[in-house]
Design an enzyme around this catalytic site. Structure first.
Site, PDB file in Angstrom:
ATOM      1  N   TYR A  33       1.431  -0.681  12.506  1.00  0.00           N
ATOM      2  CA  TYR A  33       1.882  -2.048  12.750  1.00  0.00           C
ATOM      3  C   TYR A  33       3.351  -2.181  12.398  1.00  0.00           C
ATOM      4  O   TYR A  33       3.940  -1.303  11.765  1.00  0.00           O
ATOM      5  CB  TYR A  33       1.032  -3.061  11.984  1.00  0.00           C
ATOM      6  N   GLU A 182       6.791   1.436  -4.972  1.00  0.00           N
ATOM      7  CA  GLU A 182       7.162   0.255  -4.178  1.00  0.00           C
ATOM      8  C   GLU A 182       6.084  -0.802  -4.372  1.00  0.00           C
ATOM      9  O   GLU A 182       5.114  -0.582  -5.092  1.00  0.00           O
ATOM     10  CB  GLU A 182       7.295   0.612  -2.698  1.00  0.00           C
ATOM     11  N   LEU A 207       7.336   3.507   1.989  1.00  0.00           N
ATOM     12  CA  LEU A 207       7.760   3.061   3.310  1.00  0.00           C
ATOM     13  C   LEU A 207       9.279   2.894   3.305  1.00  0.00           C
ATOM     14  O   LEU A 207       9.851   2.370   2.339  1.00  0.00           O
ATOM     15  CB  LEU A 207       7.101   1.718   3.652  1.00  0.00           C
TER      16      LEU A 207
HETATM   17  N1  PDD Z   1       5.383  -5.100   4.653  1.00  0.00           N
HETATM   18  N2  PDD Z   1       6.660  -1.328   1.533  1.00  0.00           N
HETATM   19  C1  PDD Z   1       5.463  -1.668   2.050  1.00  0.00           C
HETATM   20  C2  PDD Z   1       4.247  -0.977   1.544  1.00  0.00           C
HETATM   21  C3  PDD Z   1       5.376  -2.656   3.055  1.00  0.00           C
HETATM   22  O1  PDD Z   1       4.196  -2.980   3.574  1.00  0.00           O
HETATM   23  C4  PDD Z   1       6.563  -3.308   3.479  1.00  0.00           C
HETATM   24  C5  PDD Z   1       6.553  -4.356   4.556  1.00  0.00           C
HETATM   25  C6  PDD Z   1       7.789  -2.916   2.913  1.00  0.00           C
HETATM   26  C7  PDD Z   1       9.091  -3.513   3.344  1.00  0.00           C
HETATM   27  O2  PDD Z   1       9.445  -3.058   4.625  1.00  0.00           O
HETATM   28  P1  PDD Z   1      10.351  -3.927   5.608  1.00  0.00           P
HETATM   29  O3  PDD Z   1      11.578  -4.274   4.860  1.00  0.00           O
HETATM   30  O4  PDD Z   1      10.604  -2.990   6.711  1.00  0.00           O
HETATM   31  O5  PDD Z   1       9.559  -5.140   6.013  1.00  0.00           O
HETATM   32  C8  PDD Z   1       7.793  -1.918   1.952  1.00  0.00           C
HETATM   33  C9  PDD Z   1       5.178  -6.007   5.759  1.00  0.00           C
HETATM   34  C10 PDD Z   1       6.141  -7.128   5.791  1.00  0.00           C
HETATM   35  C11 PDD Z   1       3.732  -6.439   5.757  1.00  0.00           C
HETATM   36  O6  PDD Z   1       2.909  -5.614   5.393  1.00  0.00           O
HETATM   37  O7  PDD Z   1       3.435  -7.568   6.137  1.00  0.00           O
END
Ligand code: PDD
Length: 287
Positions: A33, A182, A207
Site C-alpha cells: 500500500y 521506527e 520503512l
Molecule cells: N505509514 N514507518 C512505518 C512503519 C509506516 O507505516 C509509515 C507510514 C512511515 C512513514 O512513511 P511516510 O513518511 O512515507 O508516510 C514509517 C502510513 C502513513 C500508514 O501506515 O498509514
C-alpha cells in the site's frame, strides 16, 4: 455527496466497495500500500510515494496495475469525486484473486487495485501538534523486510493498540540492542542535547519514509546538523525534543516516551519549525 472508492477499474459508493473473498490481500496479506497526504486536493511528496510503491511491488514481483501516469490520473479522479482538499489517499495493490494457495497463482492473476480518499481536519491536526503526543515502546517483532510497505501489519496493529490502551498516540519498536527502529506508522526522530537531529539510518530494517527523506532535505537546506544514527528510549527522554514523521502525522512532536517526559516535557521549537517547513514544502511541490 457520499464517499467514492475506486475498486478494480470502477468508481463505486464507498459503502458498496467490495473485493472478492479470494483476493490474496484478504487471504494472505499478499499486497502493498501507499498513503499520500493531500494539500489543497493535490498529492504531497507524489514522486517519493510512487517510487516506493513501484519498489515495494517489484520486490514482491507484483506488476504495477497500470502505468504511473495512468495511476496518477485515477488517483486525481478519486480525489475529485470525493471533493477532498485536505486529507489522505490510500492505495492498495494485491497479487489479485486466485484459489487460495501460498505460491504465486499460475497463470498470474491481474493485480487488484483499491483507492480510497479520506478527509483530514487540519485544524484539529494542528491543535494536536501544538500539544504534542505520547509514545510507548514495544519490542521489535516484525519480519526482516520492513522496507517493503506491505499490508501485512499485524505487529503494527498490536503495537498501535498497546499505545492506545496506554493513552499514547504511537508505539516505537525497539530492537534487541535497545535502539528505536521506527514507529508503528511513522519514523522516529530526536533533537539531542547538542541540538543535533537524529533518526535511524535506512540500512536498518525500517520503512524508508518519504516524509523522512523530504525532511532530511529541508534540514540540510536549513543548515541544521543531522545524523542518521540510532537512539535508545533513554536517549529520547534525555533529548531536548522528539518527533515522528509520516504522511499521516507529517511532523508531530512527541512529549513523552512510556510516560516519561522528553526534555522539559513540552513541545519544542525545532519540531514545530520543521513541521511548518515540511508543510510549506509539501504544499509548494504537491501535484
Ligand atoms: N505509514 N514507518 C512505518 C512503519 C509506516 O507505516 C509509515 C507510514 C512511515 C512513514 O512513511 P511516510 O513518511 O512515507 O508516510 C514509517 C502510513 C502513513 C500508514 O501506515 O498509514
Amino acid at each position: 455527496m457520499g464517499r467514492i472508492a475506486y475498486v478494480n477499474g470502477r468508481f463505486v459508493p464507498h459503502g458498496q466497495a467490495v473485493v472478492h473473498i479470494e483476493d490474496r490481500g484478504y487471504q494472505l496479506g499478499d499486497g502493498v500500500y501507499e498513503v499520500w497526504a493531500l494539500f489543497g486536493g493535490r498529492l504531497g511528496d507524489a514522486e517519493g510515494h510512487f517510487a516506493r510503491l513501484e519498489r515495494s511491488l517489484s520486490e514482491l514481483r507484483i506488476d504495477m496495475p497500470m502505468s504511473r501516469r495512468a495511476l496518477t490520473l485515477v488517483i486525481r479522479e478519486a480525489v475529485r469525486r470525493n471533493r477532498v482538499q485536505e486529507g489522505l489517499v490510500y492505495l492498495q495493490v494485491t497479487r489479485g484473486v486466485a484459489p487460495r494457495d501460498h505460491g504465486f497463482p499460475v497463470p498470474p492473476a491481474p493485480p487488484s487495485l483499491v483507492i480510497t480518499v479520506s478527509r483530514v481536519d487540519r485544524a484539529a491536526a494542528e491543535a494536536r501538534a501544538a500539544k504534542g503526543v505520547g509514545v510507548v515502546t514495544t519490542p521489535e517483532n516484525r519480519w526482516g523486510r520492513c522496507d517493503i510497505k506491505t499490508i501485512g501489519l499485524l505487529p503494527n496493529v498490536l503495537a498501535k493498540q498497546k499505545a492506545r490502551e496506554a493513552g499514547a498516540m504511537e508505539a516505537w519498536f525497539v530492537d534487541d540492542l535497545g535502539f528505536v527502529t521506527e514507529g508503528a506508522s511513522s519514523n522516529a526522530w530526536i533533537v539531542d542535547r547538542d541540538g543535533r537531529l537524529r533518526t535511524r539510518d535506512t540500512n536498518a530494517n525500517i520503512l524508508r519514509g518519504v516524509t523522512r527523506r523530504t525532511l532530511l532535505d529541508v534540514i540540510g537546506e536549513e543548515g541544521l546538523k543531522v545524523e542518521e544514527r540510532p537512539f535508545t528510549a533513554d536517549e529520547a527522554v534525555a533529548a531536548k525534543e522528539a518527533f515522528i514523521t509520516g504522511a499521516g502525522s507529517l511532523v508531530l512532536p512527541v512529549i513523552a516516551v512510556d510516560g516519561r517526559p522528553v526534555g522539559d516535557g513540552k513541545v519544542g521549537p525545532v519540531a514545530m519549525r520543521l513541521r511548518r517547513l515540511y508543510i510549506e514544502r509539501a504544499k509548494a511541490t504537491a501535484i
